[in-house]
Design a protein around this motif. Structure first.
Motif, mmCIF file in Angstrom:
data_model
loop_
_atom_site.group_PDB
_atom_site.id
_atom_site.type_symbol
_atom_site.label_atom_id
_atom_site.label_comp_id
_atom_site.label_asym_id
_atom_site.label_seq_id
_atom_site.Cartn_x
_atom_site.Cartn_y
_atom_site.Cartn_z
ATOM 1 N N GLN A 62 -6.580 -19.360 -6.682
ATOM 2 C CA GLN A 62 -7.236 -20.368 -5.868
ATOM 3 C C GLN A 62 -8.708 -20.000 -5.698
ATOM 4 N N SER A 63 -9.520 -21.003 -5.457
ATOM 5 C CA SER A 63 -10.945 -20.795 -5.259
ATOM 6 C C SER A 63 -11.235 -20.678 -3.773
ATOM 7 N N ARG A 64 -11.920 -19.605 -3.390
ATOM 8 C CA ARG A 64 -12.282 -19.394 -1.997
ATOM 9 C C ARG A 64 -13.801 -19.383 -1.859
ATOM 10 N N ARG A 65 -14.284 -20.137 -0.907
ATOM 11 C CA ARG A 65 -15.723 -20.232 -0.677
ATOM 12 C C ARG A 65 -16.306 -18.857 -0.371
ATOM 13 N N ARG A 66 -17.422 -18.581 -1.010
ATOM 14 C CA ARG A 66 -18.173 -17.330 -0.869
ATOM 15 C C ARG A 66 -17.407 -16.103 -1.364
ATOM 16 N N VAL A 67 -16.265 -16.324 -2.003
ATOM 17 C CA VAL A 67 -15.508 -15.195 -2.560
ATOM 18 C C VAL A 67 -15.370 -15.348 -4.068
ATOM 19 N N GLY A 68 -14.814 -16.472 -4.506
ATOM 20 C CA GLY A 68 -14.598 -16.707 -5.929
ATOM 21 C C GLY A 68 -13.170 -17.102 -6.217
ATOM 22 N N THR A 69 -12.737 -16.880 -7.435
ATOM 23 C CA THR A 69 -11.375 -17.214 -7.842
ATOM 24 C C THR A 69 -10.465 -16.024 -7.565
ATOM 25 N N VAL A 70 -9.443 -16.242 -6.744
ATOM 26 C CA VAL A 70 -8.604 -15.154 -6.243
ATOM 27 C C VAL A 70 -7.158 -15.357 -6.697
ATOM 28 N N VAL A 71 -6.507 -14.272 -7.103
ATOM 29 C CA VAL A 71 -5.093 -14.306 -7.490
ATOM 30 C C VAL A 71 -4.247 -14.531 -6.234
ATOM 31 N N ARG A 72 -3.274 -15.445 -6.326
ATOM 32 C CA ARG A 72 -2.406 -15.753 -5.196
ATOM 33 C C ARG A 72 -1.100 -14.954 -5.265
ATOM 34 N N ALA A 73 -0.477 -14.796 -4.111
ATOM 35 C CA ALA A 73 0.847 -14.160 -4.060
ATOM 36 C C ALA A 73 1.885 -15.087 -4.683
ATOM 37 N N ALA A 74 3.002 -14.525 -5.117
ATOM 38 C CA ALA A 74 4.038 -15.300 -5.811
ATOM 39 C C ALA A 74 4.600 -16.424 -4.944
ATOM 40 N N SER A 75 4.522 -16.286 -3.631
ATOM 41 C CA SER A 75 5.051 -17.319 -2.743
ATOM 42 C C SER A 75 4.311 -18.647 -2.890
ATOM 43 N N GLY A 76 3.111 -18.622 -3.473
ATOM 44 C CA GLY A 76 2.344 -19.848 -3.646
ATOM 45 C C GLY A 76 2.435 -20.435 -5.039
ATOM 46 N N TRP A 77 3.186 -19.795 -5.936
ATOM 47 C CA TRP A 77 3.257 -20.258 -7.329
ATOM 48 C C TRP A 77 4.173 -21.470 -7.477
ATOM 49 N N SER A 78 3.914 -22.276 -8.511
ATOM 50 C CA SER A 78 4.793 -23.407 -8.854
ATOM 51 C C SER A 78 5.931 -22.875 -9.721
ATOM 52 N N LEU A 79 6.970 -22.366 -9.079
ATOM 53 C CA LEU A 79 7.986 -21.573 -9.756
ATOM 54 C C LEU A 79 8.836 -22.361 -10.741
ATOM 55 N N PHE A 80 8.831 -23.701 -10.652
ATOM 56 C CA PHE A 80 9.614 -24.503 -11.584
ATOM 57 C C PHE A 80 8.842 -24.825 -12.862
ATOM 58 N N ASP A 81 7.578 -24.459 -12.922
ATOM 59 C CA ASP A 81 6.779 -24.763 -14.103
ATOM 60 C C ASP A 81 7.332 -23.997 -15.310
ATOM 61 N N PRO A 82 7.665 -24.693 -16.414
ATOM 62 C CA PRO A 82 8.269 -24.007 -17.572
ATOM 63 C C PRO A 82 7.399 -22.891 -18.148
ATOM 64 N N THR A 83 6.083 -23.085 -18.177
ATOM 65 C CA THR A 83 5.203 -22.038 -18.705
ATOM 66 C C THR A 83 5.235 -20.809 -17.811
ATOM 67 N N LEU A 84 5.241 -21.023 -16.513
ATOM 68 C CA LEU A 84 5.317 -19.913 -15.572
ATOM 69 C C LEU A 84 6.649 -19.177 -15.718
ATOM 70 N N ILE A 85 7.724 -19.922 -15.902
ATOM 71 C CA ILE A 85 9.028 -19.291 -16.138
ATOM 72 C C ILE A 85 8.979 -18.425 -17.389
ATOM 73 N N ARG A 86 8.358 -18.939 -18.450
ATOM 74 C CA ARG A 86 8.264 -18.177 -19.704
ATOM 75 C C ARG A 86 7.492 -16.879 -19.501
ATOM 76 N N TRP A 87 6.392 -16.940 -18.761
ATOM 77 C CA TRP A 87 5.613 -15.727 -18.493
ATOM 78 C C TRP A 87 6.425 -14.726 -17.679
ATOM 79 N N ARG A 88 7.119 -15.209 -16.666
ATOM 80 C CA ARG A 88 7.881 -14.292 -15.817
ATOM 81 C C ARG A 88 9.044 -13.662 -16.572
ATOM 82 N N LEU A 89 9.632 -14.396 -17.494
ATOM 83 C CA LEU A 89 10.724 -13.847 -18.291
ATOM 84 C C LEU A 89 10.240 -12.814 -19.307
ATOM 85 N N ALA A 90 8.930 -12.769 -19.541
ATOM 86 C CA ALA A 90 8.373 -11.766 -20.453
ATOM 87 C C ALA A 90 8.126 -10.440 -19.751
#
Length: 266
Positions: A62-90
């Motif tokens: 996510q983009s945060r003002r005056r900080v930049g692009t920040v990695v989010r915790a897994a609780s905020g991920w779109s866990l049903f996304d097929p590409t994300l599932i593929r990455w996690r299974l790797a």
């Protein structure tokens, strides 16, 4: 630069970042520098920005003002996304991920089978019976690629036949689960005959409108799948298999800087 080349670069960067985030090599709260990533991955800033926008849409950053692009915790991920599932299974936690996905299937597919028995039209019922027959043939003849292709078709058709549009949209998620099990060697080389019979039982129960039998048979399929994964995993912990078009893990994880080094995306 041709459209194909640009698309390849975009996928390369997207996979590099996605794999590093889901594997924890880029930790929650870590700030990503567009300039550093561009230099590290040897691509233009615009290609990195395109990948970052996709990752943002998936909830990984996510983009945060005056900080930049920040990695989010897994609780905020779109866990049903097929590409994300593929990455996690790797990653090395792929068995835990597969168990979680199997629990999702246990909650959805038996109900989908029950609804299909009650709601499906004649064409949907005939399609499922035909797919079950083809699946049996592919399984008994030892054709794993063809078996996976037909298995994907069967489960997608089942979800659609339920008449529930939300179930139907889970087709791509279930597809990635089935493909991931195969990709990581967590399915028997030759399907058990009992598993093939379960698919036939689901289809024939739906064909004759027996909702209880359809649900029970689908429950057996999902539970058997989980048991097979556990047994194969105990026999030997196979190394994670990266997606075939992905770069080596870690290529992006060093391309980070302290907060304030990069402006938020527009």
């Amino acid at each position: 630069m041709s459209a194909d080349t640009r698309g390849d670069l975009h996928q390369h960067v997207l996979d590099a970042l996605g794999l590093d985030i889901t594997a924890g090599r880029l930790a929650p709260g870590q700030v990503l520098s567009i300039d550093a990533l561009s230099e590290q991955l040897e691509v233009s800033r615009s290609v990195v920005r395109e990948a970052i926008r996709v990752l943002t849409s998936m909830g990984l950053v996510q983009s945060r003002r005056r900080v930049g692009t920040v990695v989010r915790a897994a609780s905020g991920w779109s866990l049903f996304d097929p590409t994300l599932i593929r990455w996690r299974l790797a990653g090395r936690d792929r068995l835990d991920q597969l168990h979680a996905l199997t629990e999702l299937r246990e909650a959805v597919e038996p109900m989908a089978a029950r609804l299909a028995a009650e709601r499906a039209d004649g064409q949907d019922r005939s399609e499922l019976v035909a797919l079950a027959a083809r699946l049996w043939e592919a399984g008994m003849s030892g054709e794993p690629e063809r078996f996976l292709e037909i298995d994907v078709e069967f489960h997608d058709a089942l979800l659609r036949a339920s008449g529930n549009p939300m179930f139907a949209q889970l087709g791509s998620t279930v597809t990635e689960i089935l493909a991931g099990r195969t990709r990581h060697g967590l399915v028997p080389a030759i399907p058990q005959q009992a598993a093939l019979q379960d698919h036939v039982d689901v289809a024939t129960a739906i064909q004759r409108g027996d909702a209880d039998a359809a649900s029970d048979a689908m429950n057996r399929i999902v539970r058997r799948s989980n048991e097979e994964m556990d047994e194969l995993f105990r026999e030997g912990d196979p190394e994670p298999t990266e997606p075939t078009d992905a770069p080596t893990p870690g290529t992006a994880s060093s391309a980070t800087e302290l907060p304030g080094d990069d402006r938020p995306l527009d």
